[in-house]
Design a protein around this motif. Structure first.
Motif, PDB file in Angstrom:
ATOM      1  N   UNK A 221       0.924  -1.304  -0.074  1.00 41.83           N
ATOM      2  CA  UNK A 221      -0.038   0.147   0.093  1.00 41.83           C
ATOM      3  C   UNK A 221       0.894   1.249   0.020  1.00 41.83           C
ATOM      4  N   UNK A 222       2.036   1.109   0.185  1.00 34.49           N
ATOM      5  CA  UNK A 222       3.023   2.115  -0.027  1.00 34.49           C
ATOM      6  C   UNK A 222       4.433   1.612  -0.325  1.00 34.49           C
ATOM      7  N   UNK A 223       5.493   2.709  -0.640  1.00 30.31           N
ATOM      8  CA  UNK A 223       6.517   2.360  -1.244  1.00 30.31           C
ATOM      9  C   UNK A 223       7.432   1.520  -0.278  1.00 30.31           C
ATOM     10  N   UNK A 224       7.960   0.510  -0.788  1.00 31.60           N
ATOM     11  CA  UNK A 224       8.826  -0.664  -0.205  1.00 31.60           C
ATOM     12  C   UNK A 224       9.964  -0.234  -0.037  1.00 31.60           C
ATOM     13  N   UNK A 225      10.735  -0.849   1.058  1.00 31.02           N
ATOM     14  CA  UNK A 225      12.190  -0.439   1.113  1.00 31.02           C
ATOM     15  C   UNK A 225      13.012  -1.206   0.164  1.00 31.02           C
ATOM     16  N   UNK A 226      12.780  -1.808  -0.416  1.00 28.48           N
ATOM     17  CA  UNK A 226      13.353  -2.790  -1.780  1.00 28.48           C
ATOM     18  C   UNK A 226      12.905  -2.265  -2.861  1.00 28.48           C
ATOM     19  N   UNK A 227      13.712  -2.540  -4.194  1.00 29.87           N
ATOM     20  CA  UNK A 227      13.392  -2.180  -5.395  1.00 29.87           C
ATOM     21  C   UNK A 227      11.973  -3.078  -5.682  1.00 29.87           C
ATOM     22  N   UNK A 228      10.888  -2.554  -6.405  1.00 28.07           N
ATOM     23  CA  UNK A 228      10.032  -3.426  -6.948  1.00 28.07           C
ATOM     24  C   UNK A 228      10.367  -4.554  -7.885  1.00 28.07           C
ATOM     25  N   UNK A 229      11.288  -4.371  -8.621  1.00 32.10           N
ATOM     26  CA  UNK A 229      12.084  -5.582  -9.353  1.00 32.10           C
ATOM     27  C   UNK A 229      12.215  -6.819  -8.414  1.00 32.10           C
ATOM     28  N   UNK A 230      12.931  -6.384  -7.120  1.00 37.57           N
ATOM     29  CA  UNK A 230      13.243  -7.430  -6.409  1.00 37.57           C
ATOM     30  C   UNK A 230      12.022  -8.080  -5.603  1.00 37.57           C
ATOM     31  N   UNK A 231      10.991  -6.993  -5.172  1.00 36.78           N
ATOM     32  CA  UNK A 231       9.916  -7.582  -4.468  1.00 36.78           C
ATOM     33  C   UNK A 231       9.081  -8.445  -5.416  1.00 36.78           C
ATOM     34  N   UNK A 232       9.058  -8.231  -6.737  1.00 37.42           N
ATOM     35  CA  UNK A 232       8.257  -8.996  -7.645  1.00 37.42           C
ATOM     36  C   UNK A 232       8.760 -10.472  -7.868  1.00 37.42           C
ATOM     37  N   UNK A 233      10.092 -10.403  -7.855  1.00 35.94           N
ATOM     38  CA  UNK A 233      10.918 -11.674  -8.150  1.00 35.94           C
ATOM     39  C   UNK A 233      10.896 -12.554  -7.026  1.00 35.94           C
ATOM     40  N   UNK A 234      10.832 -12.072  -5.736  1.00 38.18           N
ATOM     41  CA  UNK A 234      10.595 -12.906  -4.544  1.00 38.18           C
ATOM     42  C   UNK A 234       9.341 -13.392  -4.667  1.00 38.18           C
ATOM     43  N   UNK A 235       8.052 -12.742  -5.120  1.00 40.50           N
ATOM     44  CA  UNK A 235       6.787 -13.493  -5.031  1.00 40.50           C
ATOM     45  C   UNK A 235       6.816 -14.319  -5.969  1.00 40.50           C
ATOM     46  N   UNK A 236       7.460 -14.241  -7.167  1.00 43.87           N
ATOM     47  CA  UNK A 236       7.456 -15.145  -8.323  1.00 43.87           C
ATOM     48  C   UNK A 236       8.208 -16.360  -7.796  1.00 43.87           C
ATOM     49  N   UNK A 237       9.444 -16.529  -6.743  1.00 37.98           N
ATOM     50  CA  UNK A 237      10.127 -17.467  -6.382  1.00 37.98           C
ATOM     51  C   UNK A 237       8.934 -18.143  -5.358  1.00 37.98           C
ATOM     52  N   UNK A 238       8.273 -17.332  -4.638  1.00 33.05           N
ATOM     53  CA  UNK A 238       7.342 -18.145  -3.571  1.00 33.05           C
ATOM     54  C   UNK A 238       6.236 -18.885  -4.289  1.00 33.05           C
ATOM     55  N   UNK A 239       6.101 -18.741  -5.402  1.00 32.70           N
ATOM     56  CA  UNK A 239       4.842 -19.617  -6.191  1.00 32.70           C
ATOM     57  C   UNK A 239       3.624 -18.742  -6.532  1.00 32.70           C
ATOM     58  N   UNK A 240       3.784 -17.441  -6.549  1.00 33.44           N
ATOM     59  CA  UNK A 240       2.609 -17.050  -7.028  1.00 33.44           C
ATOM     60  C   UNK A 240       2.423 -16.848  -8.314  1.00 33.44           C
ATOM     61  N   UNK A 241       1.152 -16.964  -8.989  1.00 33.08           N
ATOM     62  CA  UNK A 241       1.047 -17.129 -10.419  1.00 33.08           C
ATOM     63  C   UNK A 241       0.210 -15.853 -11.122  1.00 33.08           C
ATOM     64  N   UNK A 242       0.156 -14.844 -10.173  1.00 27.95           N
ATOM     65  CA  UNK A 242      -0.557 -13.498 -10.570  1.00 27.95           C
ATOM     66  C   UNK A 242      -0.050 -12.518  -9.647  1.00 27.95           C
ATOM     67  N   UNK A 243       0.531 -11.609 -10.291  1.00 23.38           N
ATOM     68  CA  UNK A 243       1.124 -10.442  -9.209  1.00 23.38           C
ATOM     69  C   UNK A 243       0.871  -9.210  -9.753  1.00 23.38           C
ATOM     70  N   UNK A 244       0.756  -8.135  -8.689  1.00 21.96           N
ATOM     71  CA  UNK A 244      -0.095  -6.740  -9.106  1.00 21.96           C
ATOM     72  C   UNK A 244       0.884  -5.715  -8.864  1.00 21.96           C
ATOM     73  N   UNK A 245       0.857  -4.604  -9.423  1.00 24.05           N
ATOM     74  CA  UNK A 245       1.824  -3.472  -9.371  1.00 24.05           C
ATOM     75  C   UNK A 245       0.659  -2.293  -9.118  1.00 24.05           C
TER      76      UNK A 245
END
Length: 328
Positions: free
Chosen positions: A119-143
């Motif tokens: 809901x607000x800016x994260x302390x890490x880059x969006x690319x890293x956040x999204x990549x971590x969520x892919x690795x966790x097994x999510x098959x749909x991600x939101x920006x």
């Protein structure tokens, strides 16, 4: 083509990172991008349930099985200030709980796991956040993104790996309907075409937007529109209400008050507060967990019926196969 060949084709399209998280479980985990395309082909509305607690995951999985609907689960982002080890552990725990619930119920329909943006800016880059969520097994991600040149550029960089892996990419525009359309165009020109745009608050303009955005699905978070999704040109409902109503009835007042206090203090929603306070929810007494699971199941079945989304799994599996005819 035989039914077994159709199933084999869909099976071969399962997202690799999610499959790695299955640990041998035989589930039809699918990309949200593919599922949205299949739903458009069959004119089937999709309902995704916000599920910040393990008991809710189990209840929604049971409802999807009983209603013969796809199992679409959403994990809200729990921490806006940073995306550290705790959030990553909760992401992994969510996907594991979802796969375990579906496997335990012998769920045979499509399964997709979605992650809402912070809901607000994260302390890490969006690319890293999204990549971590892919690795966790999510098959749909939101920006969440603005329709500025910088906003589109940053979103496209974060979305690159999502699109390369053909996962679902949902954009939550920080603006009105025109902003949504412009942002989708800008992302498309950068090779990061979204599969869905969430337009909560802009539903009166849904028909015009659907015509303009063509193959990009429109999603809403307004539950009262469930009976009108297809008529309004909406493809997906992201529903928080079933979990929140069930939690309010099942949890002790002190638990609800604690979640509400943190939400008020930080400007978060209640489902985000629930995602942030996983230990509080996991430590609820067993009878409370069982009641929460049952209530989530009842709430979800009612909403699936209201949206006419029940008895859609077989049609969606057929459409998923048809999307990729000719592929080896």
């Amino acid at each position: 083509m035989s039914a077994s060949e159709a199933i084999r084709r869909v099976w071969a399209r399962r997202p690799a990172r999610a499959v790695a998280r299955l640990l041998g479980r035989e589930l039809f985990v699918v990309s949200m991008r593919d599922l949205l395309a299949a739903a458009a082909r069959e004119q089937v509305p999709l309902v995704a349930f916000s599920a910040p607690a393990p008991a809710a995951i189990r209840g929604f999985a049971r409802a999807a099985r009983d209603a013969d609907a796809p199992l679409l689960l959403v994990r809200p982002s729990g921490d806006s200030g940073e995306k550290g080890p705790e959030e990553s552990r909760d992401d992994a725990a969510f996907t594991e709980a979802a796969f375990a619930a579906a496997d335990g119920l012998r769920f045979l329909g499509p399964v997709a796991l979605l992650k809402d943006p912070p809901r607000a800016a994260s302390a890490i880059a969006e690319r890293d956040r999204v990549q971590g969520e892919i690795e966790a097994g999510f098959t749909g991600l939101s920006l969440a993104a603005a329709d500025t040149q910088r906003g589109a550029r940053d979103a496209a960089l974060a979305a690159a790996s999502v699109c390369q892996m053909e996962l679902g990419l949902e954009i939550v525009p920080l603006g009105g309907a025109r902003a949504a359309a412009e942002l989708a165009r800008q992302l498309g020109s950068r090779g990061a075409m979204p599969s869905a745009v969430r337009i909560t608050g802009m539903e009166d303009e849904a028909a015009a937007l659907a015509e303009e955005l063509k193959e990009i699905a429109l999603a809403t978070g307004i539950e009262s529109l469930a009976p009108e999704l297809t008529a309004r040109g909406l493809r997906q409902l992201v529903a928080c209400g079933p979990f929140l109503r069930a939690l309010r009835r099942a949890a002790p007042p002190a638990t609800w008050d604690a979640l509400q206090a943190w939400a008020d203090e930080t400007g978060a929603t209640l489902e985000q507060s629930a995602a942030r306070h996983q230990k509080l929810l996991r430590d609820l007494p067993a009878p409370v967990q069982e009641r929460l699971e049952a209530l989530c199941c009842f709430e979800a079945i009612d909403l699936l019926r209201a949206a006419s989304a029940q008895k859609s799994s077989r049609k969606l599996l057929g459409a998923l196969s048809a999307l990729h005819e000719g592929e080896e």
